[in-house]
Design an enzyme around this catalytic site. Sequence first.
Site, mmCIF file in Angstrom:
data_model
loop_
_atom_site.group_PDB
_atom_site.id
_atom_site.type_symbol
_atom_site.label_atom_id
_atom_site.label_comp_id
_atom_site.label_asym_id
_atom_site.label_seq_id
_atom_site.Cartn_x
_atom_site.Cartn_y
_atom_site.Cartn_z
ATOM 1 N N ARG A 1 0.818 -1.211 0.000
ATOM 2 C CA ARG A 1 0.000 0.000 0.000
ATOM 3 C C ARG A 1 0.857 1.270 0.000
ATOM 4 O O ARG A 1 0.574 2.210 -0.749
ATOM 5 C CB ARG A 1 -0.930 0.004 1.216
ATOM 6 C CG ARG A 1 -1.991 -1.078 1.236
ATOM 7 C CD ARG A 1 -2.893 -1.038 0.025
ATOM 8 N NE ARG A 1 -3.547 0.248 -0.163
ATOM 9 C CZ ARG A 1 -4.223 0.592 -1.270
ATOM 10 N NH1 ARG A 1 -4.302 -0.259 -2.286
ATOM 11 N NH2 ARG A 1 -4.797 1.769 -1.371
ATOM 12 N N ILE A 2 1.911 1.314 0.812
ATOM 13 C CA ILE A 2 2.731 2.525 0.875
ATOM 14 C C ILE A 2 3.564 2.688 -0.390
ATOM 15 O O ILE A 2 3.642 3.790 -0.953
ATOM 16 C CB ILE A 2 3.633 2.510 2.126
ATOM 17 C CG1 ILE A 2 2.776 2.597 3.394
ATOM 18 C CG2 ILE A 2 4.638 3.659 2.083
ATOM 19 C CD1 ILE A 2 1.894 3.827 3.478
ATOM 20 N N ASP B 1 10.031 -5.832 -6.211
ATOM 21 C CA ASP B 1 8.957 -6.514 -5.494
ATOM 22 C C ASP B 1 8.844 -7.920 -6.063
ATOM 23 O O ASP B 1 9.016 -8.126 -7.272
ATOM 24 C CB ASP B 1 7.626 -5.774 -5.651
ATOM 25 C CG ASP B 1 6.582 -6.265 -4.655
ATOM 26 O OD1 ASP B 1 6.338 -5.552 -3.669
ATOM 27 O OD2 ASP B 1 6.025 -7.366 -4.854
ATOM 28 N N SER C 1 6.062 5.754 10.990
ATOM 29 C CA SER C 1 4.906 5.147 10.334
ATOM 30 C C SER C 1 3.832 6.209 10.155
ATOM 31 O O SER C 1 3.979 7.354 10.593
ATOM 32 C CB SER C 1 4.364 4.010 11.201
ATOM 33 O OG SER C 1 3.890 4.539 12.436
ATOM 34 N N CYS C 2 2.725 5.823 9.537
ATOM 35 C CA CYS C 2 1.620 6.775 9.373
ATOM 36 C C CYS C 2 1.093 7.234 10.726
ATOM 37 O O CYS C 2 0.752 8.413 10.906
ATOM 38 C CB CYS C 2 0.509 6.154 8.541
ATOM 39 S SG CYS C 2 -0.301 4.719 9.296
ATOM 40 N N THR C 3 1.038 6.320 11.709
ATOM 41 C CA THR C 3 0.485 6.691 13.010
ATOM 42 C C THR C 3 1.426 7.600 13.796
ATOM 43 O O THR C 3 0.971 8.501 14.511
ATOM 44 C CB THR C 3 0.156 5.441 13.846
ATOM 45 O OG1 THR C 3 1.295 4.579 13.899
ATOM 46 C CG2 THR C 3 -1.011 4.687 13.245
ATOM 47 N N ARG D 1 -6.338 -11.191 15.221
ATOM 48 C CA ARG D 1 -6.200 -11.008 13.775
ATOM 49 C C ARG D 1 -6.783 -12.183 12.989
ATOM 50 O O ARG D 1 -6.852 -12.136 11.764
ATOM 51 C CB ARG D 1 -4.735 -10.800 13.396
ATOM 52 C CG ARG D 1 -4.170 -9.458 13.828
ATOM 53 C CD ARG D 1 -2.748 -9.282 13.316
ATOM 54 N NE ARG D 1 -2.100 -8.099 13.848
ATOM 55 C CZ ARG D 1 -2.094 -6.902 13.256
ATOM 56 N NH1 ARG D 1 -2.712 -6.742 12.098
ATOM 57 N NH2 ARG D 1 -1.470 -5.878 13.809
ATOM 58 N N ARG E 1 -9.000 -1.633 14.962
ATOM 59 C CA ARG E 1 -9.175 -1.770 13.523
ATOM 60 C C ARG E 1 -10.666 -1.855 13.198
ATOM 61 O O ARG E 1 -11.397 -2.636 13.808
ATOM 62 C CB ARG E 1 -8.435 -3.007 13.009
ATOM 63 C CG ARG E 1 -6.914 -2.926 13.190
ATOM 64 C CD ARG E 1 -6.331 -1.746 12.421
ATOM 65 N NE ARG E 1 -4.926 -1.552 12.668
ATOM 66 C CZ ARG E 1 -3.949 -2.118 11.962
ATOM 67 N NH1 ARG E 1 -4.251 -2.940 10.963
ATOM 68 N NH2 ARG E 1 -2.687 -1.876 12.253
ATOM 69 N N ASN F 1 -4.102 7.337 6.236
ATOM 70 C CA ASN F 1 -2.922 6.591 6.668
ATOM 71 C C ASN F 1 -1.967 6.241 5.536
ATOM 72 O O ASN F 1 -0.819 5.873 5.790
ATOM 73 C CB ASN F 1 -3.338 5.304 7.393
ATOM 74 C CG ASN F 1 -4.401 4.519 6.658
ATOM 75 O OD1 ASN F 1 -5.531 4.988 6.496
ATOM 76 N ND2 ASN F 1 -4.058 3.324 6.212
#
Length: 329
Positions: A10-11, A33, A148-150, A193, A229, A310
């Site tokens: 995603r990032i 990748d 990180s995003c957070t 999870r 989540r 995010n």
Amino acid sequence: MKLGINGMGRIGRTFFRVLWQNKALEQLKVINDIMPKTHLIYLLQYDTVRGNLGVKINETAGGIEVNGHTIEVHQHDRPENIPWGKAQVDTVVEATGIFTKKADLEAHLRAGVKRCLLTTSGGTDIPLYIEGVNEADYQKEKIFSIGSCTVNGTAPLVKALQDFSPRSLYVNVIHAYSSRQNILDSYYPELRRTRAAADNIIPLHINLDLSLQRLFPGMKDHISSITSRVPVPCGVLADMTFMLATPPASSAQMVEHLKQKQQQMARIMQVTHDPIVSSDIINDPHSLTIDGEFVQVMDNHVKLMVWFDNEWGFSNRLYDWSNRLNNIE
């Protein structure tokens, strides 16, 4: 500046789109990748959250071509095997989420890059720099993290409240589900999870508190964090409760203080009084947006609700760092 990306989750893919939007995709020289190239092209072209890229991506013998710009694509599973040096890549963005230890990141340097930028906090032996907090302290380290995003979505607010001498902080990061969750109940080492991400609110432990304590050592052992989540594909609402040594007299005074800080951190932080919901924050480039309607001061406590995308906000900080490093060259 010649960039490489290791890991097109995603990032990695969102950063690709940010480069394209800013007419800076020419900086990207190499992608690595392990997914097949056909899948990489498809996932770059189409995105459930972001939509169609808006330009055709073509396959070439050694990579992909976008609007006349060619990018090498490799499928190595170890950093030391990626031919960064041959492509003269200056900076690699490590976005796999797998190679987070300093020893792994040093393998990128041995493969020929000048520096490695990690897209998660990493260990305490890896310098941590956050826009709006301590980016001016960057000492040209070859390996460093931008968090990180957070971390990016909360640390600038902790910085903004230093005038009130914060003593403690409790954070619940109400976060979109991620690829590390199951779409249906299925095995995962962490029990919570195992449950279906699209049908449950799932509380989980996170290490946000450790990163914030690194940035604000005066609050060591006085920051606690969890994440909840929730069934949305993107977007975050961080519920942050501070205890302040010298609190403002009212909620209105706190709002005015935050608006002043907004002027100092215009790209990073903003205050809104619009009655927004999570989908309204999608594609917002700020690290965080403070919900002005829910600024609450009670005695020496203040509760703040903070929105951020995010993926998009964090990827814009990656773009900021690519520009900063380019100016350092």
